[in-house]
Design a protein around this motif. Structure first.
Motif, PDB file in Angstrom:
ATOM      1  N   ASP A  52       1.144  -1.240  -0.130  1.00  0.00           N
ATOM      2  CA  ASP A  52      -0.087  -0.049   0.021  1.00  0.00           C
ATOM      3  C   ASP A  52       0.760   1.207  -0.071  1.00  0.00           C
ATOM      4  N   ASN A  53       1.970   1.359   0.862  1.00  0.00           N
ATOM      5  CA  ASN A  53       2.909   2.408   0.923  1.00  0.00           C
ATOM      6  C   ASN A  53       3.628   2.706  -0.426  1.00  0.00           C
ATOM      7  N   MET A  54       3.786   1.635  -1.234  1.00  0.00           N
ATOM      8  CA  MET A  54       4.453   1.643  -2.488  1.00  0.00           C
ATOM      9  C   MET A  54       3.507   2.207  -3.794  1.00  0.00           C
ATOM     10  N   SER A  55       2.265   1.676  -3.370  1.00  0.00           N
ATOM     11  CA  SER A  55       1.245   1.941  -4.615  1.00  0.00           C
ATOM     12  C   SER A  55       0.585   3.298  -4.873  1.00  0.00           C
ATOM     13  N   LYS A  56       0.383   4.010  -3.426  1.00  0.00           N
ATOM     14  CA  LYS A  56      -0.267   5.042  -3.489  1.00  0.00           C
ATOM     15  C   LYS A  56       0.563   6.315  -4.326  1.00  0.00           C
ATOM     16  N   ALA A  57      -0.424   7.363  -4.711  1.00  0.00           N
ATOM     17  CA  ALA A  57       0.504   8.487  -5.301  1.00  0.00           C
ATOM     18  C   ALA A  57       0.921   9.233  -4.156  1.00  0.00           C
ATOM     19  N   ALA A  72      18.829  -0.234   5.328  1.00  0.00           N
ATOM     20  CA  ALA A  72      17.807   0.598   5.903  1.00  0.00           C
ATOM     21  C   ALA A  72      16.636   0.849   4.864  1.00  0.00           C
ATOM     22  N   CYS A  73      15.485   1.568   5.697  1.00  0.00           N
ATOM     23  CA  CYS A  73      14.289   1.842   4.679  1.00  0.00           C
ATOM     24  C   CYS A  73      13.429   2.778   5.498  1.00  0.00           C
ATOM     25  N   CYS A  74      12.811   3.500   4.727  1.00  0.00           N
ATOM     26  CA  CYS A  74      11.695   4.459   5.193  1.00  0.00           C
ATOM     27  C   CYS A  74      10.745   4.668   4.483  1.00  0.00           C
ATOM     28  N   HIS A  75       9.608   5.017   4.780  1.00  0.00           N
ATOM     29  CA  HIS A  75       8.378   5.215   4.052  1.00  0.00           C
ATOM     30  C   HIS A  75       8.232   6.830   4.047  1.00  0.00           C
ATOM     31  N   LEU A  76       7.962   7.388   2.715  1.00  0.00           N
ATOM     32  CA  LEU A  76       7.824   9.052   2.736  1.00  0.00           C
ATOM     33  C   LEU A  76       6.339   9.132   2.045  1.00  0.00           C
ATOM     34  N   GLU A  77       5.683  10.214   2.519  1.00  0.00           N
ATOM     35  CA  GLU A  77       4.545  10.464   1.600  1.00  0.00           C
ATOM     36  C   GLU A  77       4.197  11.815   1.816  1.00  0.00           C
ATOM     37  N   ARG A  78       3.703  12.299   0.674  1.00  0.00           N
ATOM     38  CA  ARG A  78       3.571  13.884   0.710  1.00  0.00           C
ATOM     39  C   ARG A  78       2.289  14.049   0.854  1.00  0.00           C
ATOM     40  N   PHE A  79       2.153  15.246   1.833  1.00  0.00           N
ATOM     41  CA  PHE A  79       0.695  15.795   1.932  1.00  0.00           C
ATOM     42  C   PHE A  79       0.739  17.222   1.849  1.00  0.00           C
TER      43      PHE A  79
END
Length: 178
Positions: A52-57, A72-79
């Motif tokens: 889900d984290n990979m597929s959202k715009a 290492a990894c992290c999730h980034l999401e623009r708001f």
């Protein structure tokens, strides 16, 4: 032995879940300092959550590798003008080696330069004083804004105590900042 940063692809979901789980849950996480094993059992993330984290715009998972090994990894999401920084995980055997700091810098650079974000935001379980101090040393600040822990939703783990909540931390992303 150069570090490489790139965006994750769906085929890496299992490896990402394993990295995140190893950094936060179970006995394997106890060799690092980011463990949540003393107050949360169960999973930290599942394959569906990673996908889900990979597929959202406006959302991606940033990976850090060395010689083909996932560090290492992290999730980034623009708001809007903000970027959410989450799912931050470093292989417990590599914690303390500067990899987390380097990944955070790369994530902040991406948010600032690619998405034109003006600030980073994250949520941290507020009893994690050592972890909050780590973020404060990197320019984040406590906002005093709290969100409830999702008790009863085992996708986020099984709490071992009843006083868990998240605090929102934020950091301005100034032009030219490293």
């Amino acid at each position: 032995m150069d570090n490489r940063f790139r965006h994750a692809v769906p085929e890496e979901t299992v490896a990402i879940v394993a990295l995140v789980e190893s950094a936060y849950r179970g006995d394997a996480s106890r060799i690092g300092w980011t463990t949540e094993a003393d107050f949360l059992e169960g999973q930290r993330i599942d394959p569906a959550g990673v996908l889900d984290n990979m597929s959202k715009a406006g959302s991606l998972i940033l990976l850090m590798e060395r010689n083909g090994a996932l560090l290492a990894c992290c999730h980034l999401e623009r708001f809007g003008d903000a970027c959410y920084f989450g799912m931050f995980s470093v292989n417990p055997e590599q914690q303390g080696g500067g990899f987390g700091k380097r990944l955070m810098q790369e994530a902040e650079k991406f948010a600032r330069e690619t998405w034109a974000c003006q600030r980073m935001e994250m949520t941290v379980i507020d009893i994690r004083r050592e972890l909050i101090d780590f973020y404060l040393r990197r320019g984040y600040r406590r906002t005093g804004i709290f969100k409830p822990f999702p008790y009863g939703d085992e996708r986020y783990g099984i709490p071992l105590r009843d006083d868990l909540r998240f605090e929102i931390l934020e950091k301005p992303l100034l032009s030219g900042e490293p």
